[in-house]
Design an enzyme around this catalytic site. Structure first.
Site, PDB file in Angstrom:
ATOM      1  N   LYS A 264      32.277  41.798  73.453  1.00  0.00           N
ATOM      2  CA  LYS A 264      33.647  42.099  73.046  1.00  0.00           C
ATOM      3  C   LYS A 264      33.596  42.793  71.688  1.00  0.00           C
ATOM      4  O   LYS A 264      33.083  42.237  70.725  1.00  0.00           O
ATOM      5  CB  LYS A 264      34.472  40.811  72.947  1.00  0.00           C
ATOM      6  CG  LYS A 264      35.840  40.987  72.247  1.00  0.00           C
ATOM      7  CD  LYS A 264      36.644  39.689  72.195  1.00  0.00           C
ATOM      8  CE  LYS A 264      37.906  39.846  71.322  1.00  0.00           C
ATOM      9  NZ  LYS A 264      38.708  38.614  71.223  1.00  0.00           N
ATOM     10  N   ASP A 269      41.801  42.739  65.369  1.00  0.00           N
ATOM     11  CA  ASP A 269      42.734  42.092  66.293  1.00  0.00           C
ATOM     12  C   ASP A 269      43.954  41.581  65.523  1.00  0.00           C
ATOM     13  O   ASP A 269      43.937  40.502  64.949  1.00  0.00           O
ATOM     14  CB  ASP A 269      42.030  40.924  67.003  1.00  0.00           C
ATOM     15  CG  ASP A 269      42.956  40.196  67.988  1.00  0.00           C
ATOM     16  OD1 ASP A 269      44.031  40.740  68.307  1.00  0.00           O
ATOM     17  OD2 ASP A 269      42.580  39.090  68.438  1.00  0.00           O
ATOM     18  N   LYS A 276      49.796  38.197  65.228  1.00  0.00           N
ATOM     19  CA  LYS A 276      49.283  36.973  64.611  1.00  0.00           C
ATOM     20  C   LYS A 276      49.984  36.703  63.285  1.00  0.00           C
ATOM     21  O   LYS A 276      50.465  37.638  62.645  1.00  0.00           O
ATOM     22  CB  LYS A 276      47.781  37.147  64.314  1.00  0.00           C
ATOM     23  CG  LYS A 276      46.877  37.127  65.534  1.00  0.00           C
ATOM     24  CD  LYS A 276      45.428  37.272  65.098  1.00  0.00           C
ATOM     25  CE  LYS A 276      44.491  37.285  66.289  1.00  0.00           C
ATOM     26  NZ  LYS A 276      44.453  36.022  67.039  1.00  0.00           N
ATOM     27  N   ASP A 287      36.245  40.403  64.937  1.00  0.00           N
ATOM     28  CA  ASP A 287      36.496  40.162  66.365  1.00  0.00           C
ATOM     29  C   ASP A 287      35.618  41.047  67.264  1.00  0.00           C
ATOM     30  O   ASP A 287      35.825  41.125  68.460  1.00  0.00           O
ATOM     31  CB  ASP A 287      37.982  40.372  66.663  1.00  0.00           C
ATOM     32  CG  ASP A 287      38.472  39.544  67.849  1.00  0.00           C
ATOM     33  OD1 ASP A 287      37.787  38.578  68.221  1.00  0.00           O
ATOM     34  OD2 ASP A 287      39.534  39.880  68.399  1.00  0.00           O
ATOM     35  N   ASP A 346      47.901  39.067  72.478  1.00  0.00           N
ATOM     36  CA  ASP A 346      46.813  38.559  71.636  1.00  0.00           C
ATOM     37  C   ASP A 346      45.652  38.010  72.470  1.00  0.00           C
ATOM     38  O   ASP A 346      44.591  37.710  71.939  1.00  0.00           O
ATOM     39  CB  ASP A 346      47.359  37.466  70.695  1.00  0.00           C
ATOM     40  CG  ASP A 346      46.435  37.183  69.529  1.00  0.00           C
ATOM     41  OD1 ASP A 346      45.479  37.960  69.333  1.00  0.00           O
ATOM     42  OD2 ASP A 346      46.688  36.194  68.806  1.00  0.00           O
ATOM     43  N   GLU A 348      43.563  39.556  74.242  1.00  0.00           N
ATOM     44  CA  GLU A 348      43.118  40.916  74.577  1.00  0.00           C
ATOM     45  C   GLU A 348      41.634  41.009  74.916  1.00  0.00           C
ATOM     46  O   GLU A 348      41.220  41.903  75.656  1.00  0.00           O
ATOM     47  CB  GLU A 348      43.437  41.857  73.399  1.00  0.00           C
ATOM     48  CG  GLU A 348      42.417  41.891  72.256  1.00  0.00           C
ATOM     49  CD  GLU A 348      42.245  40.571  71.531  1.00  0.00           C
ATOM     50  OE1 GLU A 348      43.158  39.733  71.600  1.00  0.00           O
ATOM     51  OE2 GLU A 348      41.193  40.370  70.905  1.00  0.00           O
ATOM     52  N   ARG A 350      39.697  39.225  76.773  1.00  0.00           N
ATOM     53  CA  ARG A 350      39.395  39.067  78.197  1.00  0.00           C
ATOM     54  C   ARG A 350      39.748  40.334  78.985  1.00  0.00           C
ATOM     55  O   ARG A 350      39.138  40.612  80.025  1.00  0.00           O
ATOM     56  CB  ARG A 350      40.125  37.829  78.743  1.00  0.00           C
ATOM     57  CG  ARG A 350      41.627  37.920  78.690  1.00  0.00           C
ATOM     58  CD  ARG A 350      42.290  36.556  78.794  1.00  0.00           C
ATOM     59  NE  ARG A 350      42.169  35.784  77.545  1.00  0.00           N
ATOM     60  CZ  ARG A 350      42.622  34.545  77.385  1.00  0.00           C
ATOM     61  NH1 ARG A 350      43.216  33.934  78.378  1.00  0.00           N
ATOM     62  NH2 ARG A 350      42.489  33.939  76.220  1.00  0.00           N
TER      63      ARG A 350
HETATM   64  N1  BES Z   1      40.117  37.029  68.596  1.00  0.00           N
HETATM   65  C1  BES Z   1      40.937  35.944  68.970  1.00  0.00           C
HETATM   66  C2  BES Z   1      40.200  34.618  68.982  1.00  0.00           C
HETATM   67  C3  BES Z   1      39.696  34.111  67.665  1.00  0.00           C
HETATM   68  C4  BES Z   1      40.441  33.223  66.921  1.00  0.00           C
HETATM   69  C5  BES Z   1      38.456  34.490  67.187  1.00  0.00           C
HETATM   70  C6  BES Z   1      39.963  32.745  65.720  1.00  0.00           C
HETATM   71  C7  BES Z   1      37.978  34.007  65.992  1.00  0.00           C
HETATM   72  C8  BES Z   1      38.725  33.127  65.246  1.00  0.00           C
HETATM   73  C9  BES Z   1      41.497  36.183  70.373  1.00  0.00           C
HETATM   74  O1  BES Z   1      41.721  37.494  70.711  1.00  0.00           O
HETATM   75  C10 BES Z   1      42.827  35.501  70.432  1.00  0.00           C
HETATM   76  O2  BES Z   1      43.696  35.905  69.739  1.00  0.00           O
HETATM   77  N2  BES Z   1      42.915  34.471  71.268  1.00  0.00           N
HETATM   78  C11 BES Z   1      44.118  33.737  71.409  1.00  0.00           C
HETATM   79  C12 BES Z   1      44.367  33.519  72.871  1.00  0.00           C
HETATM   80  C13 BES Z   1      45.737  33.030  73.183  1.00  0.00           C
HETATM   81  C14 BES Z   1      46.770  34.068  72.851  1.00  0.00           C
HETATM   82  C15 BES Z   1      45.790  32.673  74.646  1.00  0.00           C
HETATM   83  C16 BES Z   1      43.940  32.418  70.674  1.00  0.00           C
HETATM   84  O3  BES Z   1      42.812  31.895  70.629  1.00  0.00           O
HETATM   85  O4  BES Z   1      44.904  31.945  70.093  1.00  0.00           O
HETATM   86 ZN    ZN Z   2      40.560  38.870  69.760  1.00  0.00          ZN
HETATM   87 MN    MN Z   3      43.612  38.193  70.096  1.00  0.00          MN
END
Ligand code: BES
Ligand code: ZN
Ligand code: MN
Length: 497
Positions: A264, A269, A276, A287, A346, A348, A350
């Site tokens: 990834k 992000d 966020k 990210d 968010d 994204e 996947r």
């Molecule tokens: N890049 C983030 C995950 C992340 C969070 C990485 C903290 C490193 C530190 C990912 O893209 C994300 O935002 N995931 C969301 C998913 C949710 C919207 C289902 C999350 O983990 O909140």
């Molecule tokens: Zn992300």
């Molecule tokens: Mn995200």
């Protein structure tokens, strides 16, 4: 420690000018050649140790300034504990801890790689050097001045005194390749997103050509042609174009199917329209740690000329809110033909991996695929920062990854998959939705990915907790840890060469 590291090997008897580092056990004995280098000081050691309550315990050290009778300006005696077998089990860590004892102002360091009962084995000395190299890494390219008292020499020469210089140099060659791979990954993760956007990332990945890696870069028209709409949807709100980079190293037999690593690479992000909160959003420059790992790994494998065919694929995008950005409720058709309802922009990562997994699985028919992604905050809630989450459709691959994790200290912990979890991502309007609700967030993310893997053995590593914002350890002081390079290099070396 500090500055550019210049690492070299010399015979154990080399006399030292700057900082001299030696090892002793709990009987306060040093090795025979170390003894010779220390001269009369070796006999005085017990008295000095007693005065400083130094017992040779592992993790402790004795620090002598301007020691009498030797050239060195400073002598550091590092304790190895009662028996050197235990200390010898994690030489990489010992190397890091040892360099950690050396003051930052030092420009010349000699480390005598000798146990009380003789020279460290070649592999041990080389591992020690790996630990030294990883510990020495510092990302300071944007620091234009140093605070008073924190000035550092531009470079530090570290000489490791060893029993058999030629054999250690040979052992070092493979470790050096891996160390360079880790450094490359760390640099990419630490780099800010205004510098490292998808095109620039692709350019840096393309430098692997020098190591003999084949590079193919897919631009947006090429991705459109392939139907990578899930990936493209993530990047459509960004001023920067998206990229996919396919790297190939063919060190194995011609007819052998490759193994594949997929990363990834969300260069930043913001969350997109599902934006966020501001707190710690700056961390989202990291990210792309999965993609960074794949590039570092390909560098390591090619540089040490691994006898294996490998495909590395990274999806590079920037997730931004914009008039052109993807909306919640949008439905995209992925390259596999399956449709996805976007619930949260968010989620994204996947979407990027869905098209990559599909593409790599179809085009290269690999023996297995391992993807790495800073995919979910939920994995940090579940496992903290000590283990990456491991999800797999194949027990053998999972066991091998767990084992490689124990051996390298880049630990992974297996998490479950199952049809009950899979149900949670069914959608009212499309084949699936891109989030599965609050429960088991890392698992539903992995279930989503699995829908883009057919029969190929596959493992997914959620490195959100281990790839960035890393705690300081003996072998890492960097925000971006380079997690995964050593783990996967070991996986390849132990089982696929
Ligand atoms: N890049 C983030 C995950 C992340 C969070 C990485 C903290 C490193 C530190 C990912 O893209 C994300 O935002 N995931 C969301 C998913 C949710 C919207 C289902 C999350 O983990 O909140
Ligand atoms: Zn992300
Ligand atoms: Mn995200």
């Amino acid at each position: 420690m500090p500055g550019t590291l210049k690492l070299g090997f010399a015979p154990l008897t080399a006399s030292a000018k700057g900082v001299l580092v030696v090892f002793c056990d709990e009987s306060l004995t040093v090795g025979p050649r170390t003894r010779r280098v220390l001269g009369p000081l070796a006999d005085g050691l017990k008295r000095i140790a007693a005065a400083d309550h130094f017992t040779g315990k592992s993790g402790s050290a004795l620090d002598l300034v301007a020691p009498a009778g030797i050239h060195a300006s400073r002598l550091i005696v590092v304790g190895t504990g009662k028996d050197t077998k235990t200390a010898g089990k994690d030489m990489v860590k010992l190397g890091g801890a040892t360099l950690g004892r050396v003051p930052g102002r030092a420009s010349e360091v000699t480390i005598l790689a000798e146990w009380p009962d003789g020279a460290m084995k070649a592999d041990q000395a080389a591992d020690l050097a790996l630990g030294i190299t990883l510990r020495a890494y510092e990302f300071d390219r944007y620091k234009t001045r140093k605070k008073e008292g924190e000035e550092r020499p531009a470079s530090v020469a570290v000489t490791v005194g060893v029993g058999d210089v030629e054999r250690v140099r040979k052992s070092w060659r493979t470790r050096d390749a891996v160390a360079q791979g880790v450094v490359m990954a760390r640099d990419l993760v630490n780099e800010p997103a205004n510098v490292l956007y998808p095109e620039e990332f692709a350019r840096r990945a393309a430098t692997l050509k020098k190591a003999g890696v084949g590079i193919e870069i897919l631009d947006e028209p090429a991705m459109k042609k392939l139907g990578m709409n899930a990936l493209l949807g993530v990047g459509q709100g960004s001023a920067h174009d998206s990229r996919v980079v396919i790297m190939r190293w063919n060190g194995g037999r011609k007819a052998d199917a490759p193994i594949a690593f997929i990363g990834k690479g969300v260069c930043f992000d913001t969350g997109g329209i599902s934006i966020k909160p501001a707190a710690s959003m700056e961390d989202m420059k990291g990210d792309m740690a999965g993609a960074a790992c794949v590039v570092g790994l390909m560098h390591a494998l090619a540089t040490r000329k691994a006898k294996v065919n490998v495909v590395g694929a990274i999806g590079l995008v920037e997730n931004m809110p914009d008039g052109k950005a993807q909306r919640p409720g949008d439905i995209v058709t992925s390259m596999s033909g399956q449709t996805i309802e976007i619930i949260n922009t968010d989620a994204e990562g996947r979407l990027v991996l869905a098209d990559l997994l599909w593409h790599v699985g179809q085009k290269f028919k690999p023996k297995f695929m391992v993807d790495l992604a800073t995919l979910t905050g939920a994995i940090i809630v579940a496992l903290g920062v000590e283990h990456a989450g491991l999800f797999a459709n194949d027990d053998k691959l999972a066991e091998r990854l767990v084992k490689a994790g124990q051996e390298t200290g880049e630990k992974v912990w297996r998490m479950p998959l199952g049809p009950e979890y899979d149900k949670l991502i069914d959608s009212k309007f499309a084949d699936m939705k891109n989030t599965g609700g609050r429960h088991g967030g890392s698992i539903t993310a992995a279930q989503f990915l699995q829908r883009f893997v057919e029969k190929t053995p596959w493992a997914h590593l959620d490195i959100a907790g281990t790839g960035m914002s890393s705690p300081a350890t003996d072998i890492n002081r960097s925000w971006g840890s380079g997690f995964g390079v050593r783990l996967l290099d070991r996986l390849v070396a132990d089982y696929y060469e």
